[in-house]
Design a protein around this motif. Sequence first.
Motif, mmCIF file in Angstrom:
data_model
loop_
_atom_site.group_PDB
_atom_site.id
_atom_site.type_symbol
_atom_site.label_atom_id
_atom_site.label_comp_id
_atom_site.label_asym_id
_atom_site.label_seq_id
_atom_site.Cartn_x
_atom_site.Cartn_y
_atom_site.Cartn_z
ATOM 1 N N MET B 22 0.822 -1.208 0.000
ATOM 2 C CA MET B 22 0.000 0.000 0.000
ATOM 3 C C MET B 22 0.855 1.257 0.000
ATOM 4 N N VAL B 23 2.002 1.176 0.659
ATOM 5 C CA VAL B 23 2.789 2.382 0.908
ATOM 6 C C VAL B 23 3.868 2.618 -0.160
ATOM 7 N N VAL B 24 4.297 1.522 -0.844
ATOM 8 C CA VAL B 24 5.364 1.669 -1.841
ATOM 9 C C VAL B 24 5.111 2.812 -2.847
ATOM 10 N N PRO B 25 3.895 2.911 -3.433
ATOM 11 C CA PRO B 25 3.687 4.007 -4.383
ATOM 12 C C PRO B 25 3.945 5.386 -3.778
ATOM 13 N N PHE B 26 3.572 5.566 -2.503
ATOM 14 C CA PHE B 26 3.819 6.870 -1.870
ATOM 15 C C PHE B 26 5.315 7.102 -1.689
ATOM 16 N N TRP B 28 7.734 5.830 -3.461
ATOM 17 C CA TRP B 28 8.316 6.065 -4.780
ATOM 18 C C TRP B 28 8.027 7.492 -5.257
ATOM 19 N N GLU B 29 6.815 7.954 -4.945
ATOM 20 C CA GLU B 29 6.411 9.326 -5.286
ATOM 21 C C GLU B 29 7.344 10.324 -4.599
ATOM 22 N N THR B 32 10.997 10.065 -5.953
ATOM 23 C CA THR B 32 11.093 10.616 -7.313
ATOM 24 C C THR B 32 11.048 12.136 -7.307
ATOM 25 N N MET B 242 5.437 14.393 -9.668
ATOM 26 C CA MET B 242 5.348 13.751 -8.351
ATOM 27 C C MET B 242 5.350 14.805 -7.244
#
Lengths: 300, 274
Positions: B22-26, B28-29, B32, B242
Motif C-alpha cells: 500500500m505504501v510503496v507508491p507513496f 516512490w512518489e 522521485t 510527483m
Amino acid sequence: MTRQPARPRTSGRIDWSAYAMIAPAFAGLAALYLWPFLSTFLKSFQTVPVFGPGRFTGGANYDKLLADADFWGALGNSAKYTAIVLLGIPLAIVLAAMIQQVARGRAVYRVLFFLPVVTLPVAVGMVWRFILNGDFGLLNYALSLIGVPGQYWVADDRFAVYAFAVVGIWMGLGVNLIILGAGLQNIPVDLYEASALDGASRVRQFFAITLPLLSPSVFFVTILTTISALQMFDLVFIMLGSVNNTALSGSKTIVYLFYEAAFVQFKQGYAAAIAIVLLVIIMIVTAVQFAVQKKWVVYD
Amino acid sequence: MTSRGAGQWRIHVVLIVAATLMVVPFGWEILTSFKTSNEVASLPPTLFPAEPTAGGFRTFFDKTPFLAQFLVSAGSLILRVAGQVFVAALAGYAFARLNFPGRRTLFACFLLMLMVPSQLFLLGQFDIMKGLGLLDTLPALAIPGIFSAFGTFLMRQAFLTMPKEYEEAARLDGAGTFRTFWSVMLPMARPMLAALAVLTSLYSWNDLLWPLIVAPAGDARPLPVGLAGLQGQFGTDYPTLMAGALICTLPLVVVFIVLQRQFFAGIANSGLKG
C-alpha cells in the motif's frame, strides 16, 4: 448499517413548520437533481446542437449507440474493470479479519490501508502511471529482476483496463476494510470462545462464524463497490494521459465515453443516451444483486 | 482473543507485506520528487536520489498557481460542507421527528434520488450553471454539492435514534420546533454531523469530473483540475509531476491523520457515496 426502529418517533400532532425545514433541501434537489435528471432523459431522445434548443429525433441516439463499436468497447471495459475490482472484496475480508485478530498495531494498519482513500485520485493516477510506465517504470524493473518481460501497461489496450482495475483495488481497499471491520466488531466474541472450546481451528472459525455473520457487511460492500466501479472515470482520465490520446481509444470506460461525448465533442443528446443506459445497467445489476443476496446473506 | 498471542507473528507478517504494498507508491512518489528528470529516466532506476534536488518542487510552484488553486479547493469545500450539513440536518430532522402530510412520499422521493448515479445530473447541472453565468466561478463548484439526498438520509438516521424525552422537555419549556431542533437536538447529533462533514470534505476535495466540466480552465480551477493540467503540460517530467501530486495531496492527509476517528465513523456508517 445499524437497524432502526421501523417508524419515526413523531408526536401525533401535525407540525406545519416541517415544510419550512425541508424546503431548502427539497428546492435544491428539485432544481439541481430532479430537473437535470428529467432533462437528461428528454435530451436522450433529442439531437442537441451546440447552440439553440434540441430537436426530438425519437430513438436515434439509442440506435446510434447500439451500432457504435466504441460504446460496446467501453461497456466491455467497464464490465472487466468492475469484475476485477470485485475480486478485491475477498482480499479485503481476509485482511479485515487479520487486522481484527492482532492485539497490537490495528490503528497503524488501518491508517496505512486508508491512505489511498484520502489521496487525490488524480495524484493516484499520476503516481501509478509512472510506476506502470513501459520504459522506466518501477514495476517493469521489478519484473526484470525475476526475469519477466515488461509491458507498456497503460499504453497498450491489451493491458490498460486490467492495470486500472489493480489500481482500483488498491484505492478502494481502505474503505472496504473500515466497513468490514465495523461488521466484524459486531460479531459476539463468545461465539469464538465457545467454538474454540469445541476445538475448532481458526480457519474453521473463519468459515463457520466470521463469514456468515459478516455477510450483511460483505453484501453492502459489494453493492457500493459495484456501483462505484461502473462509474469509474478519474483513473481512466489521468492514466490515459489526455483527452486526445487516440492510441488508447480501446481502454475507455462508459463514464469516460459520456464525458467525452458531452463536454469534449458537445454531443449532448448522444451523451444523455449513454447516461440513461448507464442508469439502466446499474439498476439491473443492483436488482440482481439484491435478488441473489437472499441465497447467501445471513440475517440474524 | 487473547490466548492466541503466540501465533500472531504470522498474521503480522502478512499484514506488513500487504501494508508495504500500500505504501510503496507513496514512497516512490516522494523519492522521485527529489530526483532530476535525467535520473528518473536512467536504467536501472536508482532508489535514493543521487543528488537530491528540490527542482521538481520549484518547477511545480513556478508553473502552477498553487495558492490560488488551493484557495479554490478549500473555499468550495467550506461552502459545500457548511451548506450541506445545515440543509441536510434541517430536512433530516423534519423527516425523522415531525409529523406532516406527505412525509412518507417526500422521503421516498429523496431515496429515489439517492439511487441515481451522479452522471445523470451533470448535463442539466451544467446547463443551469451556464444559464446563471456561473461557469468558471467558485459557486458553480460548490452549489450542487450543497444539496444531498444522501446527507438528508444520514441525518435522518441520526435523529431517529434519539430519545423523545429531550424534545418533550424542550417543548414544555415553551421552545418552538426550530428552537428545539437548533438548541436541543442538533447538538446531540454532533457525531453524525462530524461524520457527514468529513465525508463531504473528502468528496469535495477529491472530485475531478464536476470541476472539469464547470471550471476546466481559468482562475476557478481547484487542485485536481490543476494537477491534471500539469500532467498535460509536463507529461514526462516526473519529478515535477510527483512533487505536484505530493503537495496537492498533503493537506487532506494531514486532516485525516488528525481526524481519523471521524473519517472511519463516517465510512463505517455509510460507505462512500456523495
